[in-house]
Design a protein around this motif. Sequence first.
Motif, PDB file in Angstrom:
ATOM      1  N   MET A  87     -13.926  24.323 -18.079  1.00 47.24           N
ATOM      2  CA  MET A  87     -13.967  24.564 -19.508  1.00 47.24           C
ATOM      3  C   MET A  87     -15.437  24.673 -19.922  1.00 47.24           C
ATOM      4  O   MET A  87     -16.240  23.807 -19.606  1.00 47.24           O
ATOM      5  N   ASN A  88     -15.740  25.708 -20.658  1.00 47.10           N
ATOM      6  CA  ASN A  88     -17.123  25.858 -21.097  1.00 47.10           C
ATOM      7  C   ASN A  88     -17.347  25.125 -22.421  1.00 47.10           C
ATOM      8  O   ASN A  88     -16.410  24.669 -23.073  1.00 47.10           O
ATOM      9  N   LYS A  89     -18.611  25.030 -22.804  1.00 46.20           N
ATOM     10  CA  LYS A  89     -18.962  24.263 -24.005  1.00 46.20           C
ATOM     11  C   LYS A  89     -18.355  24.856 -25.266  1.00 46.20           C
ATOM     12  O   LYS A  89     -17.951  24.122 -26.169  1.00 46.20           O
ATOM     13  N   LYS A  90     -18.292  26.190 -25.327  1.00 49.27           N
ATOM     14  CA  LYS A  90     -17.748  26.829 -26.532  1.00 49.27           C
ATOM     15  C   LYS A  90     -16.297  26.406 -26.750  1.00 49.27           C
ATOM     16  O   LYS A  90     -15.918  26.050 -27.867  1.00 49.27           O
ATOM     17  N   ASN A  91     -15.480  26.428 -25.702  1.00 51.16           N
ATOM     18  CA  ASN A  91     -14.083  26.016 -25.832  1.00 51.16           C
ATOM     19  C   ASN A  91     -13.970  24.546 -26.213  1.00 51.16           C
ATOM     20  O   ASN A  91     -13.111  24.162 -27.007  1.00 51.16           O
ATOM     21  N   LEU A  92     -14.832  23.718 -25.643  1.00 49.27           N
ATOM     22  CA  LEU A  92     -14.829  22.298 -25.969  1.00 49.27           C
ATOM     23  C   LEU A  92     -15.144  22.081 -27.444  1.00 49.27           C
ATOM     24  O   LEU A  92     -14.473  21.303 -28.128  1.00 49.27           O
ATOM     25  N   TYR A  93     -16.127  22.795 -27.960  1.00 51.84           N
ATOM     26  CA  TYR A  93     -16.492  22.660 -29.374  1.00 51.84           C
ATOM     27  C   TYR A  93     -15.385  23.169 -30.287  1.00 51.84           C
ATOM     28  O   TYR A  93     -15.149  22.610 -31.355  1.00 51.84           O
ATOM     29  N   ILE A  94     -14.687  24.206 -29.873  1.00 47.18           N
ATOM     30  CA  ILE A  94     -13.562  24.717 -30.672  1.00 47.18           C
ATOM     31  C   ILE A  94     -12.453  23.677 -30.734  1.00 47.18           C
ATOM     32  O   ILE A  94     -11.900  23.398 -31.803  1.00 47.18           O
ATOM     33  N   LEU A 117     -12.741  20.417 -30.310  1.00 44.78           N
ATOM     34  CA  LEU A 117     -13.210  19.286 -31.123  1.00 44.78           C
ATOM     35  C   LEU A 117     -13.171  19.618 -32.604  1.00 44.78           C
ATOM     36  O   LEU A 117     -12.811  18.770 -33.430  1.00 44.78           O
ATOM     37  N   ALA A 118     -13.515  20.842 -32.968  1.00 47.31           N
ATOM     38  CA  ALA A 118     -13.481  21.246 -34.377  1.00 47.31           C
ATOM     39  C   ALA A 118     -12.049  21.231 -34.907  1.00 47.31           C
ATOM     40  O   ALA A 118     -11.802  20.768 -36.030  1.00 47.31           O
ATOM     41  N   ILE A 119     -11.107  21.714 -34.109  1.00 46.89           N
ATOM     42  CA  ILE A 119      -9.696  21.701 -34.527  1.00 46.89           C
ATOM     43  C   ILE A 119      -9.206  20.264 -34.706  1.00 46.89           C
ATOM     44  O   ILE A 119      -8.561  19.943 -35.710  1.00 46.89           O
ATOM     45  N   LEU A 120      -9.524  19.399 -33.764  1.00 49.32           N
ATOM     46  CA  LEU A 120      -9.123  17.997 -33.875  1.00 49.32           C
ATOM     47  C   LEU A 120      -9.759  17.337 -35.091  1.00 49.32           C
ATOM     48  O   LEU A 120      -9.136  16.525 -35.781  1.00 49.32           O
ATOM     49  N   PHE A 121     -11.010  17.676 -35.375  1.00 50.43           N
ATOM     50  CA  PHE A 121     -11.712  17.113 -36.517  1.00 50.43           C
ATOM     51  C   PHE A 121     -11.055  17.540 -37.825  1.00 50.43           C
ATOM     52  O   PHE A 121     -10.910  16.744 -38.748  1.00 50.43           O
ATOM     53  N   VAL A 122     -10.622  18.799 -37.892  1.00 53.49           N
ATOM     54  CA  VAL A 122      -9.953  19.288 -39.098  1.00 53.49           C
ATOM     55  C   VAL A 122      -8.599  18.606 -39.273  1.00 53.49           C
ATOM     56  O   VAL A 122      -8.173  18.306 -40.392  1.00 53.49           O
ATOM     57  N   LEU A 123      -7.915  18.329 -38.161  1.00 47.12           N
ATOM     58  CA  LEU A 123      -6.598  17.697 -38.223  1.00 47.12           C
ATOM     59  C   LEU A 123      -6.657  16.190 -38.451  1.00 47.12           C
ATOM     60  O   LEU A 123      -5.628  15.556 -38.692  1.00 47.12           O
ATOM     61  N   LEU A 124      -7.826  15.611 -38.386  1.00 48.42           N
ATOM     62  CA  LEU A 124      -7.995  14.167 -38.520  1.00 48.42           C
ATOM     63  C   LEU A 124      -7.310  13.557 -39.738  1.00 48.42           C
ATOM     64  O   LEU A 124      -6.631  12.541 -39.610  1.00 48.42           O
ATOM     65  N   PRO A 125      -7.410  14.139 -40.922  1.00 50.45           N
ATOM     66  CA  PRO A 125      -6.786  13.500 -42.089  1.00 50.45           C
ATOM     67  C   PRO A 125      -5.269  13.458 -42.044  1.00 50.45           C
ATOM     68  O   PRO A 125      -4.657  12.758 -42.831  1.00 50.45           O
ATOM     69  N   LEU A 126      -4.631  14.174 -41.142  1.00 54.29           N
ATOM     70  CA  LEU A 126      -3.174  14.138 -41.067  1.00 54.29           C
ATOM     71  C   LEU A 126      -2.663  12.725 -40.811  1.00 54.29           C
ATOM     72  O   LEU A 126      -1.594  12.351 -41.285  1.00 54.29           O
ATOM     73  N   GLY A 127      -3.432  11.939 -40.091  1.00 49.02           N
ATOM     74  CA  GLY A 127      -3.045  10.560 -39.840  1.00 49.02           C
ATOM     75  C   GLY A 127      -3.026   9.720 -41.103  1.00 49.02           C
ATOM     76  O   GLY A 127      -2.308   8.719 -41.186  1.00 49.02           O
ATOM     77  N   LEU A 128      -3.774  10.116 -42.103  1.00 46.90           N
ATOM     78  CA  LEU A 128      -3.800   9.372 -43.362  1.00 46.90           C
ATOM     79  C   LEU A 128      -2.541   9.597 -44.187  1.00 46.90           C
ATOM     80  O   LEU A 128      -2.238   8.826 -45.084  1.00 46.90           O
ATOM     81  N   LEU A 129      -1.797  10.657 -43.885  1.00 47.02           N
ATOM     82  CA  LEU A 129      -0.587  10.961 -44.634  1.00 47.02           C
ATOM     83  C   LEU A 129       0.608  10.128 -44.191  1.00 47.02           C
ATOM     84  O   LEU A 129       1.589  10.035 -44.901  1.00 47.02           O
ATOM     85  N   SER A 130       0.514   9.527 -43.030  1.00 45.18           N
ATOM     86  CA  SER A 130       1.621   8.746 -42.492  1.00 45.18           C
ATOM     87  C   SER A 130       1.755   7.424 -43.244  1.00 45.18           C
ATOM     88  O   SER A 130       0.772   6.831 -43.680  1.00 45.18           O
ATOM     89  N   ILE A 150     -18.674   9.302 -35.175  1.00 47.52           N
ATOM     90  CA  ILE A 150     -19.345   8.329 -34.311  1.00 47.52           C
ATOM     91  C   ILE A 150     -18.588   8.166 -32.997  1.00 47.52           C
ATOM     92  O   ILE A 150     -19.181   8.160 -31.921  1.00 47.52           O
ATOM     93  N   GLY A 151     -17.267   8.049 -33.074  1.00 46.98           N
ATOM     94  CA  GLY A 151     -16.464   7.894 -31.860  1.00 46.98           C
ATOM     95  C   GLY A 151     -16.545   9.101 -30.953  1.00 46.98           C
ATOM     96  O   GLY A 151     -16.743   8.974 -29.740  1.00 46.98           O
ATOM     97  N   ALA A 152     -16.408  10.294 -31.526  1.00 49.61           N
ATOM     98  CA  ALA A 152     -16.493  11.517 -30.724  1.00 49.61           C
ATOM     99  C   ALA A 152     -17.891  11.675 -30.132  1.00 49.61           C
ATOM    100  O   ALA A 152     -18.046  12.070 -28.968  1.00 49.61           O
ATOM    101  N   GLY A 153     -18.901  11.353 -30.913  1.00 47.22           N
ATOM    102  CA  GLY A 153     -20.276  11.439 -30.406  1.00 47.22           C
ATOM    103  C   GLY A 153     -20.527  10.463 -29.270  1.00 47.22           C
ATOM    104  O   GLY A 153     -21.181  10.806 -28.280  1.00 47.22           O
ATOM    105  N   ALA A 154     -19.993   9.257 -29.408  1.00 48.84           N
ATOM    106  CA  ALA A 154     -20.171   8.260 -28.344  1.00 48.84           C
ATOM    107  C   ALA A 154     -19.461   8.697 -27.066  1.00 48.84           C
ATOM    108  O   ALA A 154     -20.026   8.593 -25.967  1.00 48.84           O
ATOM    109  N   ILE A 155     -18.239   9.191 -27.194  1.00 50.38           N
ATOM    110  CA  ILE A 155     -17.502   9.667 -26.013  1.00 50.38           C
ATOM    111  C   ILE A 155     -18.221  10.847 -25.380  1.00 50.38           C
ATOM    112  O   ILE A 155     -18.371  10.921 -24.162  1.00 50.38           O
TER     113      ILE A 155
END
Length: 93
Positions: free
Chosen positions: A1-8, A10-23, A73-78
């Motif tokens: 996996m190249n860096k571009k795919n990894l960043y894509i 991560l960006a998708i996961l970051f956008v989906l992050l607030p979905l957990g707040l709806l539960s 912070i968590g994603a950056g640390a990982i």
Amino acid sequence: MNKKNLYIILAILFVLLPLGLLSEYDAWGEWDNEVYKKLIGFIPEGIKNAHSFSIIPDYGEGSVVMYYLSAIIGAGAIYAILYFMLKFKNETN
């Protein structure tokens, strides 16, 4: 996996992050001691005082900004850990 795919990804996961707040349910492992007692019948010794420690103040108060900050912070640390592990592995080979 190249860096571009990894960043894509991560960006998708970051956008989906607030979905957990709806539960209506707590995130896995972010339970208070009463939930542990209800789920498993007792409070493990290592968990009794674990909720008193927090790197980010007000993380559990439901602030969307704090959830995003925690995710960054968590994603950056990982990322940093994996980056240095891979760098160290490549240097030793």
